[in-house]
Design a protein around this motif. Structure first.
Motif, PDB file in Angstrom:
ATOM      1  N   SER A   1       0.941  -1.216   0.310  1.00 49.36           N
ATOM      2  CA  SER A   1       0.032   0.024  -0.043  1.00 49.36           C
ATOM      3  C   SER A   1       0.948   1.750  -0.064  1.00 49.36           C
ATOM      4  CB  SER A   1      -1.446   0.405   0.907  1.00 49.36           C
ATOM      5  OG  SER A   1      -0.243  -0.178   2.271  1.00 49.36           O
ATOM      6  N   LYS A   2       0.346   2.575  -0.199  1.00 48.29           N
ATOM      7  CA  LYS A   2       0.933   3.072  -0.466  1.00 48.29           C
ATOM      8  C   LYS A   2       1.355   4.019   0.946  1.00 48.29           C
ATOM      9  CE  LYS A   2       1.067   8.478  -1.896  1.00 48.29           C
ATOM     10  NZ  LYS A   2       2.034   8.744  -1.171  1.00 48.29           N
TER      11      LYS A   2
ATOM     12  N   PRO B   1       2.689   3.038  -6.095  1.00 50.69           N
ATOM     13  CA  PRO B   1       1.470   2.451  -6.140  1.00 50.69           C
ATOM     14  C   PRO B   1       1.374   1.680  -7.287  1.00 50.69           C
ATOM     15  CG  PRO B   1       0.588   4.141  -4.646  1.00 50.69           C
ATOM     16  CD  PRO B   1       2.069   4.746  -5.272  1.00 50.69           C
TER      17      PRO B   1
END
Length: 198
Positions: free
Chosen positions: A92-93, A140
């Motif tokens: 995830s970011k 991402p």
């Protein structure tokens, strides 16, 4: 430089071994959970877990790397950099933003060509005469971050996927080492990928 290493497949093993041999501090190795395999459905360790056990490194095997428990675990480690090689889960970011020096991936093609899964297979299938490895900053979007370094390799006519895989795994380890040294010196000059060539 304090590292977290994320990897699962055989392709990642030379990279892990190389950075440990070169004295980099690997705080933990994150790999996929053990899974039942084969006819007997016996639970088998990933190649990276086997390598990490031999190297006496801590191992973390979350079912899902994006859970709050996994993120909290990563925050506590306070790593400078994450190294990701054939891990098998999307980060995830929130996770990508944790290490101050970013997240570096070792990909088995000359990006932007052959993003995504099976780049080694596709290079053979499509009759490429050259391929290589790319180290890049992770974002991402899949395999589309800025390129740090690339190393090229000629594909001989008799190369199978297996031969090319092993050659690229070793080349990836050497390229990763070069990238880590450049990062430590602050001499990295990343290049954005040309999405039109992906």
């Amino acid at each position: 430089m304090r590292l977290v290493f994320l990897g699962t497949a055989d392709y990642a093993v030379p990279s892990l071994k190389t950075i440990v041999q070169e004295g980099y501090k690997v705080l933990t190795v994150i790999t996929q959970p053990d899974r039942p395999k084969g006819r007997g459905q016996k639970v088998k360790f990933s190649p990276i877990k086997k390598a990490a056990l031999k190297l006496n490194l801590p191992i973390f095997q979350p079912e899902n790397i994006k859970t709050s428990e996994s993120v909290d675990y990563l925050k506590e480690l306070k790593a400078d950099l994450y190294v990701v090689v054939a891990y098998g889960q999307i980060l995830s970011k929130e996770i990508l933003d944790l290490p101050p020096m970013g997240c570096v991936n070792v990909h088995g093609s000359l990006l932007p060509k052959y993003r995504g899964a099976a780049p080694i297979h596709w290079a053979i299938i499509n009759g490429e005469v050259e391929t290589g490895v790319t180290t890049m900053y992770m974002v991402p979007d899949l395999d589309s971050g800025d390129i740090i370094e690339q190393s090229r390799l000629k594909i001989e006519p008799d190369y199978s996927v297996g031969i090319l895989h092993d050659l690229l795994a070793d080349l990836g380890a050497k390229t990763l080492l070069s990238t880590l040294r450049a990062l430590a010196k602050g001499s990295v000059n990343p290049t954005p990928q040309d999405d039109s060539k992906a």
